[in-house]
Motif scaffolding. Structure first.
Motif, PDB file in Angstrom:
ATOM      1  N   MET A  39       0.870   7.335   4.016  1.00  0.00           N
ATOM      2  CA  MET A  39       2.306   7.374   4.254  1.00  0.00           C
ATOM      3  C   MET A  39       3.078   7.365   2.939  1.00  0.00           C
ATOM      4  O   MET A  39       4.057   8.103   2.764  1.00  0.00           O
ATOM      5  N   GLY A  40       2.632   6.546   1.989  1.00  0.00           N
ATOM      6  CA  GLY A  40       3.300   6.480   0.694  1.00  0.00           C
ATOM      7  C   GLY A  40       3.219   7.793  -0.063  1.00  0.00           C
ATOM      8  O   GLY A  40       4.211   8.269  -0.632  1.00  0.00           O
ATOM      9  N   GLU A  52      20.202   8.243  12.833  1.00  0.00           N
ATOM     10  CA  GLU A  52      21.631   8.209  12.512  1.00  0.00           C
ATOM     11  C   GLU A  52      21.929   8.874  11.168  1.00  0.00           C
ATOM     12  O   GLU A  52      23.058   9.290  10.913  1.00  0.00           O
ATOM     13  N   LEU A  53      20.923   8.951  10.300  1.00  0.00           N
ATOM     14  CA  LEU A  53      21.093   9.547   8.975  1.00  0.00           C
ATOM     15  C   LEU A  53      20.342  10.874   8.914  1.00  0.00           C
ATOM     16  O   LEU A  53      19.192  10.956   9.346  1.00  0.00           O
ATOM     17  N   GLU A  54      20.989  11.887   8.373  1.00  0.00           N
ATOM     18  CA  GLU A  54      20.358  13.197   8.242  1.00  0.00           C
ATOM     19  C   GLU A  54      19.551  13.234   6.949  1.00  0.00           C
ATOM     20  O   GLU A  54      19.955  13.845   5.954  1.00  0.00           O
ATOM     21  N   VAL A  55      18.402  12.559   6.974  1.00  0.00           N
ATOM     22  CA  VAL A  55      17.531  12.482   5.801  1.00  0.00           C
ATOM     23  C   VAL A  55      16.085  12.708   6.236  1.00  0.00           C
ATOM     24  O   VAL A  55      15.745  12.578   7.415  1.00  0.00           O
ATOM     25  N   SER A  56      15.239  13.014   5.274  1.00  0.00           N
ATOM     26  CA  SER A  56      13.819  13.179   5.568  1.00  0.00           C
ATOM     27  C   SER A  56      13.194  11.825   5.864  1.00  0.00           C
ATOM     28  O   SER A  56      13.589  10.797   5.302  1.00  0.00           O
ATOM     29  N   GLN A  57      12.202  11.823   6.764  1.00  0.00           N
ATOM     30  CA  GLN A  57      11.594  10.573   7.217  1.00  0.00           C
ATOM     31  C   GLN A  57      10.085  10.745   7.362  1.00  0.00           C
ATOM     32  O   GLN A  57       9.604  11.820   7.722  1.00  0.00           O
ATOM     33  N   VAL A  58       9.361   9.659   7.086  1.00  0.00           N
ATOM     34  CA  VAL A  58       7.915   9.636   7.292  1.00  0.00           C
ATOM     35  C   VAL A  58       7.597   8.379   8.090  1.00  0.00           C
ATOM     36  O   VAL A  58       8.020   7.279   7.718  1.00  0.00           O
ATOM     37  N   MET A  59       6.864   8.538   9.171  1.00  0.00           N
ATOM     38  CA  MET A  59       6.588   7.384  10.034  1.00  0.00           C
ATOM     39  C   MET A  59       5.259   7.574  10.751  1.00  0.00           C
ATOM     40  O   MET A  59       4.688   8.680  10.775  1.00  0.00           O
ATOM     41  N   SER A  66       0.823  -1.209   0.000  1.00  0.00           N
ATOM     42  CA  SER A  66       0.000   0.000   0.000  1.00  0.00           C
ATOM     43  C   SER A  66       0.858   1.261   0.000  1.00  0.00           C
ATOM     44  O   SER A  66       0.540   2.255  -0.671  1.00  0.00           O
ATOM     45  N   VAL A  67       1.975   1.241   0.735  1.00  0.00           N
ATOM     46  CA  VAL A  67       2.894   2.384   0.715  1.00  0.00           C
ATOM     47  C   VAL A  67       3.443   2.583  -0.692  1.00  0.00           C
ATOM     48  O   VAL A  67       3.494   3.713  -1.209  1.00  0.00           O
ATOM     49  N   ILE A  68       3.845   1.495  -1.338  1.00  0.00           N
ATOM     50  CA  ILE A  68       4.373   1.571  -2.709  1.00  0.00           C
ATOM     51  C   ILE A  68       3.327   2.161  -3.648  1.00  0.00           C
ATOM     52  O   ILE A  68       3.645   2.995  -4.505  1.00  0.00           O
TER      53      ILE A  68
END
Length: 350
Positions: A302-303, A157-164, A81-83
C-alpha cells in the motif's frame, strides 16, 4: 552563551574565495560548475557543518523535495510499514519525508496540515483521523496546487487519488470463514462510524450474516476506539448477555487481543467455546496463544503504490489531476483462534 550563527553559502564562498552564486550552483549539481569546484564546495560545506535552508530553496526553485506524511500514529505496525513503503519510492527519487502524527485529534490534524504547507512541502500523503468529520483543511493543499493523496482511511468528499484495501471484502470473507467454522452468534467490534474503513467492515459483516440467513443482532455490535482496553471492555460486556456470543470478529487486531485476554481470565476456551478474529495482521497476532486469525492489509505494498500514485501527479504538469482510486485485495490469515474444523494445509496461515 549565545548560539552560533547559522552557516550560509556566503561562509562557504568566503572560505573558498568564490562567489555565493557559484556555491549555490555547485550544491545543486549545476553542469556549468566543474567537478573540482563541486568537490571543494561539498568538502567546505561538510567542514563548516552547513545545513541547507529547504524553505528558502523551495521559494527560489519551487521545489523542496520534501513530502509530508500524516498518520494517526506511528506506533502501529500497519502505519509504520506503509511509511516504509512510501520512503522506499521517495528516496529513489531523491525525496525526503516529514512524518507527522494526528493522534486521531481533529485540531492536531488541522494544525499539521497548516504546518506542512508553511514548510513548503511538495505534497502531502495522509490517512484521515477517526474524528475528522470536517475536511476543509485537506482542501487547502488542493487550492494551493499541492498534490494530496490519501491512503487507508480515505473519503469520497475530496477529489484526490486514494489507495485502500477492500475493507468490505475482507470483513465479508472473515465473517464467512467464521460461519463456515460453525459459529452462528458472531459479535463485531467496530469504531465510531466516521471513518470509511470501519463502515465498510461493518457492512461486510452484516452482509455475510444476511447471505447465510443469520439474523443481525444489534446487541452483538460493540462500538469503541478499538484499543486493547476497548477489546477487554467489549468482551466483558458480551459475557454479561443472557446468551453470549460464540465468536468475536474485531475490526482491529488490538480489540481482538483485548478480548482474548478476558476470555483467558474467565477460563473460556478459544476457539472451542468462543472463536476470535481480528483485522490488520499486526506482528503480535502470530505470537499469541492461540495465534490470532486476521486479515492481511498488505501495508508495505500500500505504501509503495501510494508513493507511485503521488509521483504520478507531478507528471501532469499544469494539467488538472484526474483522481485515481486503487483498491487492494485483502487476504485472510487463518490461525488457531478461529479453527474449530481442520483446513487444508495450503489454506492455513503462513
Amino acid at each position: 552563551m549565545g548560539s552560533k550563527p547559522k552557516v550560509t553559502i556566503h561562509h562557504i564562498a568566503e572560505k573558498l574565495n568564490i562567489t555565493a552564486s557559484t556555491v549555490s550552483r555547485a550544491l545543486n549539481d549545476n553542469p556549468r560548475i566543474s567537478e573540482i569546484t563541486k568537490k571543494a564546495v561539498l568538502k567546505a560545506a561538510k567542514q563548516l557543518n552547513y545545513q541547507p535552508n529547504n524553505i528558502a530553496a523551495a521559494l527560489r526553485n519551487g521545489k523542496s523535495h520534501i513530502i509530508g506524511i500524516i498518520v494517526p500514529t506511528v506506533d502501529r505496525a500497519f502505519f509504520g510499514s506503509v511509511i516504509r513503503g512510501i520512503e522506499e519510492i521517495a528516496n529513489k527519487l531523491n525525496y525526503k519525508v516529514i512524518i507527522c502524527q494526528s493522534y486521531d485529534n481533529y485540531e492536531k490534524e488541522v494544525q499539521t496540515v497548516d504546518a506542512l504547507l508553511s514548510a513548503r512541502v511538495d505534497g502531502i500523503i495522509a490517512s484521515i483521523g477517526k474524528n475528522s468529520t470536517n475536511l476543509d483543511h485537506y482542501k487547502r493543499p488542493q487550492e494551493k496546487g499541492i498534490p494530496l493523496v490519501l491512503f487507508d482511511r480515505t473519503t469520497d468528499e475530496l477529489e484526490v487519488s486514494q489507495v485502500m484495501i477492500d475493507d468490505y471484502r475482507g470483513a465479508y470473507k472473515m465473517t464467512e470463514h467464521l460461519i463456515q467454522q460453525g459459529y452462528r452468534r458472531i459479535a463485531h467490534f467496530t469504531s465510531p462510524l466516521k471513518v470509511s474503513v470501519f463502515k465498510e467492515r461493518l457492512r461486510g459483516y452484516m452482509d455475510a450474516l444476511r447471505d447465510y440467513e443469520i439474523p443481525f443482532q444489534e446487541e452483538l455490535v460493540i462500538k469503541s476506539n478499538l484499543q486493547l482496553e476497548d477489546g477487554r471492555a467489549g468482551m466483558e460486556q458480551l459475557l454479561t448477555l443472557q446468551e453470549r456470543p460464540d465468536a468475536v470478529f474485531s475490526a482491529s487486531d488490538y480489540g481482538a487481543m483485548g478480548a482474548m485476554q478476558v476470555l483467558k481470565e474467565h477460563k473460556i476456551r478459544i476457539p472451542e467455546e468462543i472463536g476470535l478474529a481480528g483485522f490488520g495482521n499486526e506482528p503480535f497476532t502470530s505470537f499469541s496463544d492461540p495465534a490470532l486469525t486476521t486479515v492481511d492489509q498488505f501495508s508495505l505494498t500500500m505504501g509503495r503504490i501510494t508513493a507511485e500514485l503521488f509521483f504520478e501527479n507531478f507528471k501532469t504538469g499544469d494539467k488538472k489531476i484526474v483522481p485515481q482510486k486503487t483498491v487492494l485485495k485483502p487476504e485472510l490469515v487463518i490461525r488457531g483462534s478461529s479453527l474449530r474444523r481442520p483446513m487444508p494445509p495450503e489454506e492455513q496461515a503462513r
